[in-house]
Design an enzyme around this catalytic site. Structure first.
Site, mmCIF file in Angstrom:
data_model
loop_
_atom_site.group_PDB
_atom_site.id
_atom_site.type_symbol
_atom_site.label_atom_id
_atom_site.label_comp_id
_atom_site.label_asym_id
_atom_site.label_seq_id
_atom_site.Cartn_x
_atom_site.Cartn_y
_atom_site.Cartn_z
ATOM 1 N N ASP A 64 0.906 -1.302 -0.087
ATOM 2 C CA ASP A 64 0.003 0.166 -0.192
ATOM 3 C C ASP A 64 0.729 1.203 0.092
ATOM 4 O O ASP A 64 0.166 2.233 0.193
ATOM 5 C CB ASP A 64 -0.969 -0.103 1.201
ATOM 6 C CG ASP A 64 -2.106 -1.032 0.935
ATOM 7 O OD1 ASP A 64 -2.908 -0.935 0.225
ATOM 8 O OD2 ASP A 64 -2.203 -1.782 1.584
ATOM 9 N N ARG A 89 1.358 -1.538 7.324
ATOM 10 C CA ARG A 89 1.774 -0.078 6.775
ATOM 11 C C ARG A 89 2.640 0.658 7.789
ATOM 12 O O ARG A 89 3.036 1.623 7.262
ATOM 13 C CB ARG A 89 0.387 0.875 6.376
ATOM 14 C CG ARG A 89 -0.424 -0.185 5.505
ATOM 15 C CD ARG A 89 -1.457 1.050 4.706
ATOM 16 N NE ARG A 89 -0.508 1.867 3.968
ATOM 17 C CZ ARG A 89 -1.188 3.020 3.482
ATOM 18 N NH1 ARG A 89 -2.443 3.115 3.496
ATOM 19 N NH2 ARG A 89 -0.361 3.780 2.846
ATOM 20 N N ARG A 134 -8.497 3.378 11.777
ATOM 21 C CA ARG A 134 -7.164 3.364 11.838
ATOM 22 C C ARG A 134 -6.432 4.775 12.566
ATOM 23 O O ARG A 134 -5.302 4.674 12.713
ATOM 24 C CB ARG A 134 -6.883 3.929 10.239
ATOM 25 C CG ARG A 134 -7.283 2.786 9.128
ATOM 26 C CD ARG A 134 -6.361 1.722 9.256
ATOM 27 N NE ARG A 134 -6.662 0.690 8.091
ATOM 28 C CZ ARG A 134 -6.598 0.827 6.791
ATOM 29 N NH1 ARG A 134 -5.400 1.692 6.635
ATOM 30 N NH2 ARG A 134 -6.847 -0.079 6.190
ATOM 31 N N HIS A 165 -11.367 6.138 5.610
ATOM 32 C CA HIS A 165 -10.927 7.164 5.970
ATOM 33 C C HIS A 165 -11.953 8.488 5.885
ATOM 34 O O HIS A 165 -12.649 8.470 5.137
ATOM 35 C CB HIS A 165 -9.751 7.646 5.100
ATOM 36 C CG HIS A 165 -8.350 6.848 5.284
ATOM 37 N ND1 HIS A 165 -8.019 6.155 4.317
ATOM 38 C CD2 HIS A 165 -7.851 6.526 6.486
ATOM 39 C CE1 HIS A 165 -6.794 5.431 4.754
ATOM 40 N NE2 HIS A 165 -6.857 5.536 6.259
ATOM 41 N N CYS A 252 -4.888 10.271 -1.776
ATOM 42 C CA CYS A 252 -4.072 9.412 -1.054
ATOM 43 C C CYS A 252 -2.552 9.274 -1.922
ATOM 44 O O CYS A 252 -1.800 8.753 -1.315
ATOM 45 C CB CYS A 252 -4.789 8.224 -0.675
ATOM 46 S SG CYS A 252 -5.603 7.308 -2.007
#
Ligand code: CIR
Length: 260
Positions: A64, A89, A134, A165, A252
């Site tokens: 990612d 991540r 997250r 998100h 992103c």
């Protein structure tokens, strides 16, 4: 310079492992060649808009890592290294840190907790931090402290359940207007910003990205484009269907800032 007059963007080339990127749901991952094509179109659009675009080498161990927005937050005033909430991540932070140290005089870190950059919406007045699966309260508190060092103020809000998100569901159209999905149509959350609600069947278009005079928006969302253009703002559609398979959109894939 205006709020959206970015001069620089930092991107990371997709690794072939991007096909194994995190995704919600039991569907196929993206094809590498198609992700690479979408990424190249995105980089090209930023260049055409006049930004100096630097593309970092791919990181095969981090599927990612193309989504550079999540491990860091950048401003003209300096950068803040974040701490992504997904364990796979976490290592992306150490990879991006030296790149930011080369480009920014001040690089701060989070004292505790987890924050994904996708949960952060920087507005002209404040930095909104969406708690999510997250981003946790400890991370938000640490981020508010780091922002204060840069002379910026942060405020905690909530990412709706089921939305990856905060910025999956919103994006600034201009300095006074934010595009939102229906779940984020909340005046208290956005303060003085006017909200434009994106219809549910085009919800993926809410992760739009204003760069200079243009709003970059996912391809195939005619109603959302019409709503933005009705405000007198130019739009440019970009392909995002492959990266959409790993729950990503336009904001992103880059870190953007105004060089001093
Ligand atoms: C993830 O789940 O972390 C990636 N597959 C997608 C990250 C998208 N990032 C963003 O919207 N800021």
């Amino acid at each position: 310079m205006g709020f959206f007059d970015f001069t620089n963007a930092l991107l990371r080339k997709p690794a072939t492992s991007v096909t194994d990127g995190l995704r919600d749901g039991d569907h196929d991952g993206p094809a590498y060649d198609d992700v690479a094509r979408e990424h190249a179109a995105y980089a090209g659009a930023l260049r055409e808009l006049g930004l100096e675009v630097e593309v970092l080498p791919p990181l095969e161990s981090f599927p990612d890592s193309i989504f550079v927005e999540d491990p860091a937050l950048v401003f003209g005033e300096g950068a803040i290294l974040l701490n992504p909430g997904a364990p796979t991540r976490a290592g992306e932070v150490a990879e991006i840190a030296p790149e930011l140290e080369r480009r920014f005089e001040r690089v701060l870190t989070l004292a505790e907790g987890h924050v994904d950059g996708g949960d952060i919406l920087t507005t002209p007045d404040e930095v909104l931090i969406g708690l999510s699966a997250r981003t946790d309260a400890d991370g938000a508190k640490a981020l508010i402290a780091a922002l204060a060092v840069l002379g910026l103020s942060g405020r905690v809000v909530t990412t709706p359940p089921g939305v990856l998100h905060f910025k999956t569901g919103c994006g600034l159209i201009d300095e006074e207007t934010v595009a939102v999905i229906a779940e984020l149509d909340d005046q208290e959350m956005f303060g003085s910003l006017r909200r434009v609600v994106i219809p549910a069947n085009e919800a993926a278009a809410a992760n739009l990205l204003r760069v200079r005079g243009t709003v970059l928006i996912g391809e195939g969302f005619p109603k959302a484009r019409e709503l933005v253009e009705a405000l007198g703002v130019k739009t440019q559609a970009l392909p995002v269907s492959e990266i959409g398979k790993i729950d990503a959109g336009l904001s992103c894939m880059s870190l953007r800032w105004q060089a001093a």
